[in-house]
Write a protein that holds these residues in place. Structure first.
Motif, PDB file in Angstrom:
ATOM      1  N   ASP A  30      43.130  50.724  42.688  1.00 52.76           N
ATOM      2  CA  ASP A  30      43.853  49.559  42.178  1.00 52.76           C
ATOM      3  C   ASP A  30      43.278  48.218  42.649  1.00 52.76           C
ATOM      4  OD1 ASP A  30      45.413  51.375  40.884  1.00 52.76           O
ATOM      5  OD2 ASP A  30      47.292  50.833  41.864  1.00 52.76           O
ATOM      6  N   PRO A  31      43.015  48.009  43.932  1.00 52.89           N
ATOM      7  CA  PRO A  31      42.455  46.706  44.324  1.00 52.89           C
ATOM      8  C   PRO A  31      41.079  46.439  43.738  1.00 52.89           C
ATOM      9  CG  PRO A  31      42.493  48.233  46.186  1.00 52.89           C
ATOM     10  CD  PRO A  31      43.296  48.857  45.109  1.00 52.89           C
ATOM     11  N   VAL A  32      40.305  47.503  43.493  1.00 54.41           N
ATOM     12  CA  VAL A  32      38.977  47.316  42.894  1.00 54.41           C
ATOM     13  C   VAL A  32      39.124  46.880  41.438  1.00 54.41           C
ATOM     14  CG1 VAL A  32      36.726  48.349  42.489  1.00 54.41           C
ATOM     15  CG2 VAL A  32      38.097  49.102  44.440  1.00 54.41           C
ATOM     16  N   LEU A  33      40.034  47.507  40.710  1.00 49.38           N
ATOM     17  CA  LEU A  33      40.279  47.112  39.318  1.00 49.38           C
ATOM     18  C   LEU A  33      40.790  45.677  39.249  1.00 49.38           C
ATOM     19  CD1 LEU A  33      41.959  50.327  37.858  1.00 49.38           C
ATOM     20  CD2 LEU A  33      39.597  49.569  37.539  1.00 49.38           C
ATOM     21  N   LEU A  34      41.700  45.335  40.149  1.00 45.53           N
ATOM     22  CA  LEU A  34      42.223  43.963  40.170  1.00 45.53           C
ATOM     23  C   LEU A  34      41.096  42.963  40.355  1.00 45.53           C
ATOM     24  CD1 LEU A  34      44.593  41.943  40.319  1.00 45.53           C
ATOM     25  CD2 LEU A  34      44.683  42.401  42.786  1.00 45.53           C
ATOM     26  N   SER A  35      40.237  43.205  41.329  1.00 46.53           N
ATOM     27  CA  SER A  35      39.150  42.260  41.606  1.00 46.53           C
ATOM     28  C   SER A  35      38.194  42.140  40.431  1.00 46.53           C
ATOM     29  CB  SER A  35      38.388  42.693  42.856  1.00 46.53           C
ATOM     30  OG  SER A  35      37.617  43.849  42.629  1.00 46.53           O
ATOM     31  N   ALA A  36      38.024  43.240  39.688  1.00 51.19           N
ATOM     32  CA  ALA A  36      37.062  43.254  38.586  1.00 51.19           C
ATOM     33  C   ALA A  36      37.502  42.389  37.413  1.00 51.19           C
ATOM     34  CB  ALA A  36      36.827  44.686  38.122  1.00 51.19           C
ATOM     35  N   THR A  37      38.786  42.042  37.331  1.00 54.99           N
ATOM     36  CA  THR A  37      39.276  41.259  36.193  1.00 54.99           C
ATOM     37  C   THR A  37      39.262  39.758  36.445  1.00 54.99           C
ATOM     38  OG1 THR A  37      41.593  41.378  36.936  1.00 54.99           O
ATOM     39  CG2 THR A  37      40.809  43.153  35.504  1.00 54.99           C
ATOM     40  N   ILE A  38      38.895  39.336  37.636  1.00 55.58           N
ATOM     41  CA  ILE A  38      39.022  37.921  37.995  1.00 55.58           C
ATOM     42  C   ILE A  38      37.752  37.160  37.613  1.00 55.58           C
ATOM     43  CG2 ILE A  38      39.377  36.309  39.908  1.00 55.58           C
ATOM     44  CD1 ILE A  38      40.908  38.621  41.295  1.00 55.58           C
ATOM     45  N   PRO A  39      37.851  36.185  36.709  1.00 56.78           N
ATOM     46  CA  PRO A  39      36.668  35.460  36.223  1.00 56.78           C
ATOM     47  C   PRO A  39      36.265  34.316  37.140  1.00 56.78           C
ATOM     48  CG  PRO A  39      38.583  34.703  35.033  1.00 56.78           C
ATOM     49  CD  PRO A  39      39.076  35.770  35.989  1.00 56.78           C
ATOM     50  N   ALA A  40      36.048  34.626  38.396  1.00 57.02           N
ATOM     51  CA  ALA A  40      35.655  33.593  39.363  1.00 57.02           C
ATOM     52  C   ALA A  40      34.189  33.240  39.200  1.00 57.02           C
ATOM     53  CB  ALA A  40      35.925  34.084  40.781  1.00 57.02           C
ATOM     54  N   VAL A  41      33.842  32.028  39.586  1.00 55.72           N
ATOM     55  CA  VAL A  41      32.449  31.585  39.570  1.00 55.72           C
ATOM     56  C   VAL A  41      32.107  30.984  40.920  1.00 55.72           C
ATOM     57  CG1 VAL A  41      32.419  31.166  37.075  1.00 55.72           C
ATOM     58  CG2 VAL A  41      33.072  29.318  38.627  1.00 55.72           C
ATOM     59  N   SER A  42      30.841  31.000  41.250  1.00 58.09           N
ATOM     60  CA  SER A  42      30.369  30.518  42.542  1.00 58.09           C
ATOM     61  C   SER A  42      30.887  29.112  42.838  1.00 58.09           C
ATOM     62  CB  SER A  42      28.836  30.521  42.567  1.00 58.09           C
ATOM     63  OG  SER A  42      28.351  30.114  43.826  1.00 58.09           O
ATOM     64  N   GLY A  43      31.317  28.916  44.068  1.00 60.89           N
ATOM     65  CA  GLY A  43      31.840  27.627  44.490  1.00 60.89           C
ATOM     66  C   GLY A  43      33.350  27.538  44.454  1.00 60.89           C
ATOM     67  N   GLN A  44      34.030  28.483  43.803  1.00 63.39           N
ATOM     68  CA  GLN A  44      35.484  28.454  43.721  1.00 63.39           C
ATOM     69  C   GLN A  44      36.114  29.050  44.982  1.00 63.39           C
ATOM     70  OE1 GLN A  44      36.403  30.367  39.892  1.00 63.39           O
ATOM     71  NE2 GLN A  44      36.779  28.341  39.036  1.00 63.39           N
ATOM     72  N   SER A  45      37.406  28.757  45.159  1.00 66.73           N
ATOM     73  CA  SER A  45      38.160  29.262  46.302  1.00 66.73           C
ATOM     74  C   SER A  45      39.121  30.349  45.830  1.00 66.73           C
ATOM     75  CB  SER A  45      38.939  28.130  46.974  1.00 66.73           C
ATOM     76  OG  SER A  45      39.797  27.496  46.039  1.00 66.73           O
ATOM     77  N   VAL A  46      39.278  31.375  46.662  1.00 67.52           N
ATOM     78  CA  VAL A  46      40.102  32.539  46.318  1.00 67.52           C
ATOM     79  C   VAL A  46      40.999  32.878  47.500  1.00 67.52           C
ATOM     80  CG1 VAL A  46      40.102  34.949  45.564  1.00 67.52           C
ATOM     81  CG2 VAL A  46      38.226  33.435  44.871  1.00 67.52           C
ATOM     82  N   LEU A  47      42.270  33.133  47.202  1.00 68.12           N
ATOM     83  CA  LEU A  47      43.242  33.556  48.207  1.00 68.12           C
ATOM     84  C   LEU A  47      43.826  34.894  47.798  1.00 68.12           C
ATOM     85  CD1 LEU A  47      45.184  32.983  50.664  1.00 68.12           C
ATOM     86  CD2 LEU A  47      46.726  31.920  48.988  1.00 68.12           C
ATOM     87  N   GLU A  48      43.895  35.839  48.745  1.00 73.26           N
ATOM     88  CA  GLU A  48      44.616  37.084  48.499  1.00 73.26           C
ATOM     89  C   GLU A  48      45.787  37.170  49.462  1.00 73.26           C
ATOM     90  OE1 GLU A  48      44.263  41.915  48.039  1.00 73.26           O
ATOM     91  OE2 GLU A  48      42.556  40.832  48.876  1.00 73.26           O
ATOM     92  N   LEU A  49      46.979  37.399  48.911  1.00 73.08           N
ATOM     93  CA  LEU A  49      48.170  37.616  49.720  1.00 73.08           C
ATOM     94  C   LEU A  49      48.333  39.107  49.961  1.00 73.08           C
ATOM     95  CD1 LEU A  49      50.684  35.148  48.016  1.00 73.08           C
ATOM     96  CD2 LEU A  49      49.215  34.747  50.008  1.00 73.08           C
ATOM     97  N   GLY A  50      48.465  39.495  51.231  1.00 70.48           N
ATOM     98  CA  GLY A  50      48.554  40.906  51.563  1.00 70.48           C
ATOM     99  C   GLY A  50      47.230  41.601  51.358  1.00 70.48           C
ATOM    100  N   CYS A  51      46.192  41.134  52.047  1.00 72.12           N
ATOM    101  CA  CYS A  51      44.834  41.584  51.739  1.00 72.12           C
ATOM    102  C   CYS A  51      44.494  42.940  52.343  1.00 72.12           C
ATOM    103  CB  CYS A  51      43.810  40.544  52.194  1.00 72.12           C
ATOM    104  SG  CYS A  51      43.669  40.339  53.986  1.00 72.12           S
ATOM    105  N   GLY A  52      45.339  43.493  53.230  1.00 71.79           N
ATOM    106  CA  GLY A  52      44.998  44.765  53.846  1.00 71.79           C
ATOM    107  C   GLY A  52      43.674  44.671  54.586  1.00 71.79           C
TER     108      GLY A  52
END
Length: 246
Positions: A30-52
Protein backbone atom coordinates in the motif's frame (compact mmCIF):
# COMPACT_ATOMS: atom_id res chain seq x y z
CA UNK A 1 16.13 -2.67 18.68
CA UNK A 2 19.29 -4.50 17.70
CA UNK A 3 19.93 -5.43 14.09
CA UNK A 4 19.00 -9.02 15.01
CA UNK A 5 15.45 -7.76 15.58
CA UNK A 6 15.34 -6.09 12.17
CA UNK A 7 15.22 -7.08 8.52
CA UNK A 8 16.77 -5.06 5.68
CA UNK A 9 14.23 -5.35 2.88
CA UNK A 10 14.38 -4.39 -0.79
CA UNK A 11 11.73 -2.13 -2.31
CA UNK A 12 11.32 -0.98 -5.91
CA UNK A 13 13.32 -3.92 -7.19
CA UNK A 14 16.29 -3.03 -5.00
CA UNK A 15 16.38 0.72 -5.69
CA UNK A 16 15.62 1.21 -2.01
CA UNK A 17 16.37 -0.87 1.10
CA UNK A 18 14.59 -0.30 4.41
CA UNK A 19 15.28 -1.47 7.94
CA UNK A 20 12.08 -2.59 9.67
CA UNK A 21 11.15 -4.82 12.61
CA UNK A 22 10.91 -8.54 11.97
CA UNK A 23 7.73 -8.62 14.07
CA UNK A 24 5.01 -6.02 14.42
CA UNK A 25 3.89 -3.71 11.64
CA UNK A 26 5.85 -4.11 8.39
CA UNK A 27 5.47 -1.98 5.27
CA UNK A 28 3.80 -3.73 2.35
CA UNK A 29 2.33 -2.84 -1.03
CA UNK A 30 0.00 0.00 0.00
CA UNK A 31 2.61 2.69 0.81
CA UNK A 32 4.47 1.87 -2.41
CA UNK A 33 1.30 2.26 -4.49
CA UNK A 34 0.49 5.51 -2.71
CA UNK A 35 3.92 6.96 -3.45
CA UNK A 36 3.70 5.89 -7.10
CA UNK A 37 0.64 8.10 -7.72
CA UNK A 38 2.17 11.36 -6.51
CA UNK A 39 3.15 13.69 -9.40
CA UNK A 40 5.98 15.41 -7.54
CA UNK A 41 8.80 17.18 -9.35
CA UNK A 42 12.32 18.02 -8.25
CA UNK A 43 12.52 20.96 -5.88
CA UNK A 44 9.10 20.41 -4.28
CA UNK A 45 8.47 19.73 -0.60
CA UNK A 46 6.69 16.60 0.66
CA UNK A 47 5.26 15.76 4.08
CA UNK A 48 4.09 12.34 5.22
CA UNK A 49 1.95 12.03 8.34
CA UNK A 50 2.52 8.73 10.12
CA UNK A 51 5.54 7.78 8.04
CA UNK A 52 6.45 4.57 9.90
CA UNK A 53 9.89 3.42 8.75
CA UNK A 54 9.61 5.78 5.76
CA UNK A 55 8.40 3.36 3.08
CA UNK A 56 6.05 5.67 1.16
CA UNK A 57 8.01 8.90 1.30
CA UNK A 58 11.37 7.24 0.61
CA UNK A 59 9.92 5.33 -2.35
CA UNK A 60 8.80 8.70 -3.70
CA UNK A 61 12.27 10.12 -3.07
CA UNK A 62 13.84 7.18 -4.91
CA UNK A 63 11.63 7.90 -7.95
CA UNK A 64 11.96 11.71 -7.96
CA UNK A 65 15.30 13.24 -7.04
CA UNK A 66 15.72 16.64 -5.44
CA UNK A 67 12.65 16.55 -3.17
CA UNK A 68 12.57 18.04 0.33
CA UNK A 69 11.19 15.15 2.42
CA UNK A 70 9.70 15.41 5.92
CA UNK A 71 8.02 12.62 7.86
CA UNK A 72 6.04 12.71 11.10
CA UNK A 73 5.97 9.58 13.26
CA UNK A 74 4.64 9.14 16.80
CA UNK A 75 6.24 5.80 17.68
CA UNK A 76 9.88 6.24 18.67
CA UNK A 77 11.00 2.87 17.27
CA UNK A 78 9.67 3.68 13.81
CA UNK A 79 10.86 7.28 13.93
CA UNK A 80 14.43 6.13 14.61
CA UNK A 81 14.23 3.56 11.81
CA UNK A 82 12.88 6.20 9.42
CA UNK A 83 15.88 8.40 10.27
CA UNK A 84 18.23 5.48 9.64
CA UNK A 85 16.53 4.56 6.37
CA UNK A 86 16.43 8.13 5.13
CA UNK A 87 19.99 8.99 6.17
CA UNK A 88 20.41 12.63 5.09
CA UNK A 89 17.45 12.65 2.67
CA UNK A 90 14.56 12.55 5.18
CA UNK A 91 13.79 14.92 8.05
CA UNK A 92 11.89 12.97 10.73
CA UNK A 93 9.75 14.74 13.33
CA UNK A 94 8.78 12.55 16.29
CA UNK A 95 5.32 13.81 17.21
CA UNK A 96 1.63 12.97 17.39
CA UNK A 97 -0.35 14.49 14.52
CA UNK A 98 -2.76 15.86 17.12
CA UNK A 99 0.09 17.91 18.64
CA UNK A 100 2.47 18.91 15.89
CA UNK A 101 5.32 21.19 16.99
CA UNK A 102 4.98 24.87 16.14
CA UNK A 103 7.97 24.75 13.80
CA UNK A 104 6.08 22.27 11.62
CA UNK A 105 2.72 24.04 11.92
CA UNK A 106 4.37 27.14 10.47
CA UNK A 107 5.39 25.33 7.27
CA UNK A 108 3.47 24.47 4.11
CA UNK A 109 4.18 21.71 1.59
CA UNK A 110 3.54 20.97 -2.09
CA UNK A 111 2.42 17.40 -1.32
CA UNK A 112 1.10 15.68 1.79
CA UNK A 113 0.62 11.92 1.85
CA UNK A 114 -1.21 9.84 4.42
CA UNK A 115 -1.53 6.08 4.95
CA UNK A 116 -3.53 6.15 8.20
CA UNK A 117 -4.47 3.18 10.40
CA UNK A 118 -7.21 1.19 8.67
CA UNK A 119 -9.18 -0.44 11.47
CA UNK A 120 -11.82 1.09 13.73
CA UNK A 121 -11.50 -0.86 16.97
CA UNK A 122 -15.19 -0.50 17.76
CA UNK A 123 -15.72 -3.22 15.15
CA UNK A 124 -12.43 -5.16 15.24
CA UNK A 125 -9.92 -6.72 17.62
CA UNK A 126 -6.75 -4.92 18.64
CA UNK A 127 -3.35 -6.41 17.76
CA UNK A 128 -1.35 -7.95 20.62
CA UNK A 129 1.82 -6.08 19.64
CA UNK A 130 1.58 -2.48 20.92
CA UNK A 131 3.56 -0.91 18.10
CA UNK A 132 1.70 -2.94 15.47
CA UNK A 133 -1.57 -1.78 17.01
CA UNK A 134 -0.42 1.84 16.82
CA UNK A 135 0.04 1.40 13.06
CA UNK A 136 -3.20 -0.49 12.40
CA UNK A 137 -5.77 0.64 14.97
CA UNK A 138 -7.54 3.96 14.50
CA UNK A 139 -6.82 5.64 17.83
CA UNK A 140 -6.74 9.07 16.17
CA UNK A 141 -9.98 9.80 14.25
CA UNK A 142 -9.64 9.65 10.48
CA UNK A 143 -11.11 13.16 10.19
CA UNK A 144 -8.19 14.55 12.21
CA UNK A 145 -5.67 12.94 9.87
CA UNK A 146 -7.38 14.62 6.90
CA UNK A 147 -7.84 18.07 8.40
CA UNK A 148 -4.28 18.11 9.76
CA UNK A 149 -2.91 17.12 6.35
CA UNK A 150 -4.97 19.78 4.55
CA UNK A 151 -3.67 22.53 6.86
CA UNK A 152 -0.09 21.74 5.90
CA UNK A 153 -0.68 22.25 2.17
CA UNK A 154 0.21 25.44 0.36
CA UNK A 155 -2.32 26.75 -2.19
CA UNK A 156 -2.61 24.29 -5.11
CA UNK A 157 -0.83 21.68 -2.99
CA UNK A 158 -1.97 18.07 -3.32
CA UNK A 159 -3.15 15.62 -0.68
CA UNK A 160 -2.95 11.87 -1.35
CA UNK A 161 -4.53 9.30 0.99
CA UNK A 162 -4.79 5.52 0.71
CA UNK A 163 -7.45 3.71 2.73
CA UNK A 164 -9.99 0.89 2.69
CA UNK A 165 -12.71 1.39 0.08
CA UNK A 166 -15.53 1.35 2.62
CA UNK A 167 -14.04 4.42 4.31
CA UNK A 168 -14.34 6.59 1.19
CA UNK A 169 -17.50 8.33 2.49
CA UNK A 170 -15.62 9.21 5.69
CA UNK A 171 -12.66 10.55 3.70
CA UNK A 172 -14.89 12.76 1.57
CA UNK A 173 -16.86 14.01 4.56
CA UNK A 174 -13.65 14.96 6.37
CA UNK A 175 -12.28 17.17 3.58
CA UNK A 176 -12.27 20.88 4.44
CA UNK A 177 -14.30 23.13 2.15
CA UNK A 178 -11.19 24.51 0.44
CA UNK A 179 -10.08 21.08 -0.82
CA UNK A 180 -11.31 20.50 -4.38
CA UNK A 181 -10.50 18.80 -7.69
CA UNK A 182 -11.20 15.48 -5.96
CA UNK A 183 -10.15 12.28 -7.73
CA UNK A 184 -10.60 8.71 -6.53
CA UNK A 185 -8.66 5.71 -7.81
CA UNK A 186 -10.22 2.38 -6.69
CA UNK A 187 -7.82 -0.56 -6.30
CA UNK A 188 -9.09 -4.10 -6.94
CA UNK A 189 -7.21 -7.36 -6.56
CA UNK A 190 -8.45 -8.76 -9.90
CA UNK A 191 -10.76 -7.92 -12.78
CA UNK A 192 -14.38 -8.23 -11.72
CA UNK A 193 -13.59 -7.96 -8.00
CA UNK A 194 -14.86 -5.17 -5.78
CA UNK A 195 -12.31 -2.52 -4.88
CA UNK A 196 -10.65 -3.10 -1.50
CA UNK A 197 -8.60 0.10 -1.38
CA UNK A 198 -8.93 3.64 -2.72
CA UNK A 199 -6.42 6.39 -3.28
CA UNK A 200 -7.90 9.86 -2.85
CA UNK A 201 -6.24 12.87 -4.49
CA UNK A 202 -7.42 16.40 -3.83
CA UNK A 203 -5.98 19.89 -4.40
CA UNK A 204 -6.11 22.86 -2.08
CA UNK A 205 -8.22 25.55 -3.79
CA UNK A 206 -8.86 23.14 -6.68
CA UNK A 207 -12.06 23.66 -8.68
CA UNK A 208 -12.21 20.78 -11.15
CA UNK A 209 -15.14 18.36 -11.17
CA UNK A 210 -15.07 15.18 -9.10
CA UNK A 211 -13.56 12.22 -10.96
CA UNK A 212 -14.03 8.53 -10.17
CA UNK A 213 -11.46 6.58 -12.19
CA UNK A 214 -11.57 3.04 -13.50
CA UNK A 215 -10.12 0.57 -10.97
CA UNK A 216 -6.43 -0.18 -10.83
CA UNK A 217 -6.18 -3.97 -11.12
CA UNK A 218 -3.35 -5.52 -9.13
CA UNK A 219 -3.18 -9.11 -10.39
CA UNK A 220 -3.68 -10.90 -13.69
CA UNK A 221 -5.95 -13.95 -13.84
CA UNK A 222 -9.40 -14.66 -12.44
CA UNK A 223 -8.45 -16.28 -9.14
CA UNK A 224 -5.64 -16.89 -6.70
CA UNK A 225 -5.04 -20.21 -8.45
CA UNK A 226 -3.66 -18.24 -11.40
CA UNK A 227 -0.88 -16.96 -9.16
CA UNK A 228 -0.12 -13.51 -7.81
CA UNK A 229 1.22 -12.11 -11.06
CA UNK A 230 1.02 -8.34 -11.02
CA UNK A 231 -0.40 -6.47 -13.98
CA UNK A 232 2.31 -4.72 -16.03
CA UNK A 233 1.70 -1.20 -14.68
CA UNK A 234 1.57 -2.39 -11.08
CA UNK A 235 4.70 -4.49 -11.50
CA UNK A 236 6.51 -1.47 -12.99
CA UNK A 237 5.52 0.63 -9.98
CA UNK A 238 6.45 -1.99 -7.39
CA UNK A 239 9.59 -3.38 -8.99
CA UNK A 240 11.05 -0.47 -10.95
CA UNK A 241 9.75 2.67 -9.23
CA UNK A 242 7.54 3.73 -12.15
CA UNK A 243 4.78 6.27 -11.68
CA UNK A 244 1.14 5.13 -11.63
CA UNK A 245 -1.11 7.39 -13.65
CA UNK A 246 -4.60 8.01 -12.27
Amino acid sequence: MSDDDLSHDAFLGGLLHLWQPRTGYRAGVDPVLLSATIPAVSGQSVLELGCGVGAAILCLGARVSGLQLTGVEREQIYARLAERNGADSLEVVEADIAALPLTLRQRQFDHVLVNPPYWRRSASVAADNRVREAALGEATPLALWITTAAKRLRPRGQLHVIHRAERLPDLLAALPHDMGSIEVLPIAARTGRAAERVILRTIKSGRADFRLHAPLILHRGDSHADGDQYTPQVRAALRAGAMLEF
